[in-house]
Design an enzyme around this catalytic site. Structure first.
Site, PDB file in Angstrom:
ATOM      1  N   ASP A  94      89.576   0.725 -17.617  1.00  0.00           N
ATOM      2  CA  ASP A  94      89.710   2.182 -17.469  1.00  0.00           C
ATOM      3  C   ASP A  94      91.164   2.486 -17.805  1.00  0.00           C
ATOM      4  OD1 ASP A  94      89.920   4.819 -16.624  1.00  0.00           O
ATOM      5  OD2 ASP A  94      88.865   4.512 -14.734  1.00  0.00           O
ATOM      6  N   ASP A 109      91.275   9.682 -20.770  1.00  0.00           N
ATOM      7  CA  ASP A 109      90.769   8.868 -19.653  1.00  0.00           C
ATOM      8  C   ASP A 109      89.459   8.234 -20.118  1.00  0.00           C
ATOM      9  OD1 ASP A 109      90.032   7.827 -17.226  1.00  0.00           O
ATOM     10  OD2 ASP A 109      89.915   9.741 -16.165  1.00  0.00           O
ATOM     11  N   GLU A 130      83.065   5.917 -19.450  1.00  0.00           N
ATOM     12  CA  GLU A 130      83.750   7.206 -19.247  1.00  0.00           C
ATOM     13  C   GLU A 130      84.235   7.783 -20.568  1.00  0.00           C
ATOM     14  OE1 GLU A 130      87.324   6.996 -16.823  1.00  0.00           O
ATOM     15  OE2 GLU A 130      87.238   9.154 -16.453  1.00  0.00           O
TER      16      GLU A 130
HETATM   17  N1  GLY Z   1      91.125   6.694 -14.292  1.00  0.00           N
HETATM   18  C1  GLY Z   1      90.935   7.499 -13.189  1.00  0.00           C
HETATM   19  C2  GLY Z   1      89.636   8.154 -13.239  1.00  0.00           C
HETATM   20  O1  GLY Z   1      88.767   7.741 -13.979  1.00  0.00           O
HETATM   21  O2  GLY Z   1      89.429   9.150 -12.613  1.00  0.00           O
HETATM   22 MN    MN Z   2      88.309   9.736 -14.837  1.00  0.00          MN
HETATM   23 MN    MN Z   3      89.155   6.690 -15.770  1.00  0.00          MN
END
Ligand code: GLY
Ligand code: MN
Ligand code: MN
Length: 457
Positions: free
Chosen positions: A273, A284, A425
């Protein structure tokens, strides 16, 4: 290696223009009364050890409304005779300090090149701010960033002098402007999207580099981290927008794992991540991949459920949907998948219950947060207690996951899925034509990932 990756990046976008920042200032002033005084403070510098500072990053509201990135700065705006004027207090030029610490724009540089009407040395802050405060009736100021400014503001509110007694002048209240500014920051302009897209592309290529060149037996989490963060800097971003999470095996089941020093073992899933920050704007991204290049059947089962949940959630990122529609969609797909695998033994409805449902054993975080100048960007999720509806220009992450920590004493982890941690993500822009995945350069299907991991070793 980085040079070849760099060729895949588009041109760096133009920075957000001074004209756009002026427009933001005007939009904010239009919500103020004439006697309001806006004060925005830079974050303090923080110490790493002894006389060594952490790399400096200013407060996002000041950045948004002035473009100024240096420490020891305060912006004040007030209405004088029907016209709003903005003053920026900055570190003055100082040859000796500049020899040691770097060049400063100084007062003249600030007024010439930044979107402010006047600039002053920060040494004049106390006197000038006291004067601005005396002319105001309400102070728009967020307490707790710069204690010396807080002190001045509180003193002014408490003061009972002759002018106030006789003429009723002077400030009578303090209000935090953060929510007003947050409402503006929630909707991103084309220029902001361009900065975020660049941060997203750099981050995507960095994840691909980790998949291609990292992994394999005896790779270490920190080595993968160095590939990722090395490319962030190589590509011209300021570095990470939050500390990188690089977890292999059971470390992938720890949501904010940050040690990043273990070996990645054969058969492990590696969860990374990590996102870059470019001109203050965050990316992100999370990807999860098999360290040896091939998912096991059990890993595939979990991965595909998370991917299906992520795609279902992205599909909900449409104008007019409540902000939590993606979360509800993701939860449903995750629960259905785990019911099919026999991991969840409740009905779909019961499994989603926030108190007794089994889903929260394996999926214990939210699916989304706003993203922008802060990685967890500002903006109230439930204004007046109701879920905010998505609008064109909003940006949010979609990040479902499933975490089977066999080390956890609070649940009985199914053996087949022991220590599999998967999160996927992406960063999404809501538009009137549907969701746009800003991080779309980063591959995520099982076939794509298996063809990339270890391909350049
Ligand atoms: N990297 C922090 C989150 O995914 O919120
Ligand atoms: Mn995040
Ligand atoms: Mn993240």
């Amino acid at each position: 290696m980085f040079a070849e990756m760099f060729t895949q990046l588009g041109d760096m976008p133009e920075p957000v223009s001074n004209a756009e920042i002026n427009d933001r200032q005007r939009a904010l002033f239009s919500k103020f009364d004439n006697g309001d005084l806006l004060i925005l403070c830079a974050s303090p510098e923080t110490i790493h050890s002894n006389d060594v500072h952490h790399p400096y990053r200013t407060q996002s509201n000041l950045l948004y409304l002035s473009g100024w990135t240096e420490p020891d700065a305060v912006m004040c705006s007030l209405n004088i005779n029907g016209k709003w004027e903005t003053h920026l207090f900055v570190q003055p030029k100082d040859t000796l300090k500049e020899i040691w610490e770097g060049r400063r724009p100084g007062v003249e540089g600030a007024v010439e090149n930044w979107p402010v009407d006047y600039a002053h040395s920060v040494d004049e802050l106390q006197a000038k701010l006291a004067d601005f405060i005396a002319q105001s009736s309400k102070i728009m100021h967020r307490m707790g960033i710069m204690p010396e400014v807080d002190e001045l503001v509180v003193k002014a509110i408490k003061k009972r002098d002759r002018a106030r007694q006789r003429y009723g002048t002077g400030p009578i209240s303090i209000e935090d402007p953060s929510n007003l500014i947050a409402e503006m920051r929630l909707i991103k302009s084309d220029s902001e999207i361009a900065q975020m897209k660049f941060a997203s592309d750099v981050s995507s290529l960095a994840h691909i580099a980790a998949m291609k060149h990292g992994g394999g037996n005896n790779a270490k989490e920190n080595q993968l981290q160095s590939l990722i963060e090395g490319f962030f800097r190589y590509a011209g971003t300021s570095g990470w927008s939050y500390p990188s999470i690089v977890g292999s095996g059971e470390n992938a089941t720890i949501l904010h794992y940050k040690q990043n020093e273990d070996y990645c073992k054969d058969g492990d899933v590696v969860l990374i991540d990590a996102g870059a920050e470019f001109r203050g704007y965050a990316a992100d991204i999370t990807r999860s991949w098999p360290n040896n290049g091939q998912f096991t059947d059990a890993q595939k089962e979990i991965y595909q459920i998370v991917l299906d949940a992520q795609i279902a959630a992205i599909d909900e990122c449409v104008v007019g949907n409540p902000y939590n529609a993606p979360h509800e969609a993701a939860r449903k797909v995750l629960a259905e998948g785990l019911i099919k695998l026999g991991v969840i033994t409740q009905s779909l409805e019961d499994s989603l219950d926030m108190t007794d449902g089994q889903l929260k054993d394996w999926y214990m975080h939210n699916t989304s947060h706003w993203i922008g100048l802060d990685v967890h960007d500002v903006g109230v999720y439930l204004p007046n207690g109701e879920p905010r509806l998505l609008e064109s220009g909003m940006c949010l992450t979609i990040e479902p996951g499933l975490y089977f920590g066999a080390w956890r004493p609070d649940v009985e982890c199914p053996e087949k899925y022991a220590n599999i941690g998967i999160r996927i993500e992406d960063d999404i822009l809501v538009t009137k034509d549907g969701p746009v995945v800003l991080t779309d350069m980063c591959p995520k299907t099982i076939a794509e990932i298996e063809s990339i991991v270890g391909s350049d070793k």
